[in-house]
Design a protein around this motif. Sequence first.
Motif, mmCIF file in Angstrom:
data_model
loop_
_atom_site.group_PDB
_atom_site.id
_atom_site.type_symbol
_atom_site.label_atom_id
_atom_site.label_comp_id
_atom_site.label_asym_id
_atom_site.label_seq_id
_atom_site.Cartn_x
_atom_site.Cartn_y
_atom_site.Cartn_z
ATOM 1 N N THR A 5 0.843 -1.187 0.000
ATOM 2 C CA THR A 5 0.000 0.000 0.000
ATOM 3 C C THR A 5 0.879 1.238 0.000
ATOM 4 N N PHE A 6 0.256 2.372 -0.311
ATOM 5 C CA PHE A 6 0.971 3.636 -0.401
ATOM 6 C C PHE A 6 0.607 4.502 0.793
ATOM 7 N N SER A 7 1.603 5.163 1.360
ATOM 8 C CA SER A 7 1.434 5.952 2.576
ATOM 9 C C SER A 7 2.145 7.297 2.425
ATOM 10 N N ILE A 8 1.568 8.336 3.009
ATOM 11 C CA ILE A 8 2.247 9.642 3.096
ATOM 12 C C ILE A 8 2.238 10.097 4.556
ATOM 13 N N GLN A 74 5.827 6.642 1.099
ATOM 14 C CA GLN A 74 6.268 5.302 1.486
ATOM 15 C C GLN A 74 5.487 4.218 0.754
ATOM 16 N N VAL A 75 6.121 3.081 0.589
ATOM 17 C CA VAL A 75 5.425 1.852 0.220
ATOM 18 C C VAL A 75 5.534 0.910 1.414
ATOM 19 N N LEU A 76 4.387 0.441 1.890
ATOM 20 C CA LEU A 76 4.329 -0.477 3.031
ATOM 21 C C LEU A 76 3.858 -1.830 2.539
ATOM 22 N N LEU A 121 -6.674 -1.727 -2.983
ATOM 23 C CA LEU A 121 -5.482 -2.322 -3.603
ATOM 24 C C LEU A 121 -5.250 -1.714 -4.984
ATOM 25 N N GLU A 122 -6.340 -1.454 -5.688
ATOM 26 C CA GLU A 122 -6.242 -0.856 -7.029
ATOM 27 C C GLU A 122 -5.632 0.554 -6.948
ATOM 28 N N ASN A 123 -6.140 1.370 -6.015
ATOM 29 C CA ASN A 123 -5.576 2.719 -5.865
ATOM 30 C C ASN A 123 -4.156 2.678 -5.316
ATOM 31 N N ALA A 124 -3.848 1.685 -4.504
ATOM 32 C CA ALA A 124 -2.483 1.559 -3.997
ATOM 33 C C ALA A 124 -1.493 1.429 -5.150
ATOM 34 N N ALA A 125 -1.813 0.600 -6.120
ATOM 35 C CA ALA A 125 -0.906 0.401 -7.266
ATOM 36 C C ALA A 125 -0.736 1.700 -8.057
ATOM 37 N N ILE A 126 -1.838 2.429 -8.229
ATOM 38 C CA ILE A 126 -1.786 3.706 -8.963
ATOM 39 C C ILE A 126 -0.940 4.724 -8.199
ATOM 40 N N PHE A 131 4.641 7.871 -7.476
ATOM 41 C CA PHE A 131 5.801 8.398 -6.746
ATOM 42 C C PHE A 131 7.060 7.534 -6.814
ATOM 43 N N PHE A 132 6.941 6.275 -7.161
ATOM 44 C CA PHE A 132 8.112 5.393 -7.103
ATOM 45 C C PHE A 132 8.334 4.633 -8.405
ATOM 46 N N ALA A 133 9.618 4.533 -8.783
ATOM 47 C CA ALA A 133 10.024 3.600 -9.829
ATOM 48 C C ALA A 133 10.126 2.211 -9.205
ATOM 49 N N GLY A 134 9.897 1.194 -9.995
ATOM 50 C CA GLY A 134 9.969 -0.179 -9.494
ATOM 51 C C GLY A 134 11.290 -0.472 -8.805
#
Length: 139
Positions: A5-8, A74-76, A121-126, A131-134
């Motif tokens: 998931t994506f976190s700020i 962040q990615v958690l 989960l769908e929005n997490a991927a977007i 913000f992040f490269a793989g």
Amino acid sequence: AIERTFSILKPDATRRNLTGKINAVFEEAGLRIVAQKRIHMTRAQAEAFYGVHKERGFFNDLVTFMISGPVVVQVLEGENAVAKHRDVMGATNPANAAEGTVRKLFAESIEANSVHGSDSLENAAIEIAYFFAGTEIVG
Ligand code: CMP
């Protein structure tokens, strides 16, 4: 399942030097920080990130707040990470947040509510891809 998931950590959190305390809550909940960087968003970046809210009355204030200082994106990763992260963040409005949640512990207001987390989960991927490269994500 193991999810990401994506976190700020929002400007009110960086301003009060709370990033470590908030990360400790995440880690104690079983979330692993697999990517993290401190950035200062441009207005265009914040407007695009919060695009789904652009018709809301609070949109301009939200964007202005999110660019008022640095944030930590962040990615958690962890079991059921999207829901687990939302649980540990607590309700959007800290007045409604449960004991022990990040927003109950640290948030100042519904706007300065210390953290953002993906709602699906769908929005997490977007949001992660925004913000992040793989190659920046190391699991
Ligand atoms: P976040 O998860 O980052 O997504 C949108 C943000 O808008 C939300 O957290 C709140 O911090 C912010 N916000 C500011 N005012 C309001 C409001 N009246 N209702 C809902 N969200 C608000």
